[in-house]
Write an enzyme that holds these catalytic residues in place. Sequence first.
Site, PDB file in Angstrom:
ATOM      1  N   SER A 145       1.065  -1.133  -0.054  1.00 21.23           N
ATOM      2  CA  SER A 145      -0.170  -0.152   0.043  1.00 21.23           C
ATOM      3  C   SER A 145       0.776   1.149   0.006  1.00 21.23           C
ATOM      4  O   SER A 145       2.133   1.184   0.467  1.00 21.23           O
ATOM      5  CB  SER A 145      -0.826   0.053   1.176  1.00 21.23           C
ATOM      6  OG  SER A 145      -1.668   1.312   1.330  1.00 21.23           O
ATOM      7  N   TYR A 158      -1.428  -0.414  10.157  1.00 23.28           N
ATOM      8  CA  TYR A 158      -1.479  -1.273   8.867  1.00 23.28           C
ATOM      9  C   TYR A 158      -0.375  -0.741   7.834  1.00 23.28           C
ATOM     10  O   TYR A 158       0.097  -1.512   6.924  1.00 23.28           O
ATOM     11  CB  TYR A 158      -2.793  -0.550   8.080  1.00 23.28           C
ATOM     12  CG  TYR A 158      -3.304  -0.974   6.872  1.00 23.28           C
ATOM     13  CD1 TYR A 158      -3.586  -2.206   6.827  1.00 23.28           C
ATOM     14  CD2 TYR A 158      -3.093  -0.256   5.595  1.00 23.28           C
ATOM     15  CE1 TYR A 158      -3.903  -2.716   5.274  1.00 23.28           C
ATOM     16  CE2 TYR A 158      -3.261  -0.499   4.590  1.00 23.28           C
ATOM     17  CZ  TYR A 158      -3.842  -1.941   4.154  1.00 23.28           C
ATOM     18  OH  TYR A 158      -3.960  -2.418   2.964  1.00 23.28           O
ATOM     19  N   LYS A 162       2.322  -3.080   5.981  1.00 24.27           N
ATOM     20  CA  LYS A 162       2.651  -3.110   4.532  1.00 24.27           C
ATOM     21  C   LYS A 162       4.043  -2.879   4.009  1.00 24.27           C
ATOM     22  O   LYS A 162       4.693  -3.299   3.084  1.00 24.27           O
ATOM     23  CB  LYS A 162       1.735  -2.063   3.774  1.00 24.27           C
ATOM     24  CG  LYS A 162       0.091  -2.468   3.828  1.00 24.27           C
ATOM     25  CD  LYS A 162       0.011  -3.935   3.234  1.00 24.27           C
ATOM     26  CE  LYS A 162      -1.596  -4.267   3.156  1.00 24.27           C
ATOM     27  NZ  LYS A 162      -1.931  -5.651   2.445  1.00 24.27           N
TER      28      LYS A 162
END
Length: 259
Positions: A145, A158, A162
């Site tokens: 991401s 998060y 990633k």
Amino acid sequence: MELFSLAGKVALVTGGTKGIGRAIALRLAEAGASVAVASRDVERCKKTAEAIAATGARAAGIPCNVSHIDKLPGLVAAVERALGGIDVLVGNAAVNPHYGPMTEIPESAFDKIFTANVKANLWLARLVIPGMVARGGGAIVFLSSIAALSGTDDIGTYGASKAALGAMARSLAVRWGAKGIRVNCIAPGLVRTDFARALWDDPEKSRAAAEAYPMGRLGEPDDIAGAAVFLAARAGAWVTGQTIVIDGGMTIAGTGRGL
């Protein structure tokens, strides 16, 4: 288009029944691969496998929650029984149970994020690499991401998970490159999926986000799928250890905070 042909190859796509994962699974099938999709939703697995089969490809839908690490050997074995040895692994399944500052994340949510987003991908790679080596090579693609590339107010953990995928891909690429294994990441910007709905569903948020992208729109799942085909096929034969950013120009514009 021989460079992009996946005829005779078997692919496993985790989180493959909706959003980016489903788009990738369908495009891999169109390129000639036999495709297995895995997700927690039994009915979605069935329906996605039917959609893949409708393209003329061999297909399998295998319910599996990749967060349950002990279930991963069974998942790989099920794919091998249904379609054959896995030549392409697309690690797309991910979770984000916490929306807010990293300093406020509960330990349980932190562990869920890193188990599903990082550990499961490493364990799956460990399971499929020996077979890939035996068959002369293979391709692994992790979905990262742009949150891995810049700071963000609300999805920092998060983003950290990633970013870990990028480091993991580079190390696996170094270790296994001589055996014909290529390992890469794709880092999408904000794509209109159910997973990212909180970031785009509100019309005002969606408009503001789209305006921040030089191309003037948010991404769609199919915007990501072509890169996965490229990385899986002979067209990407000399690409390994890379993170390919597909974000409509967000990261070059300097206007975003990593969505």
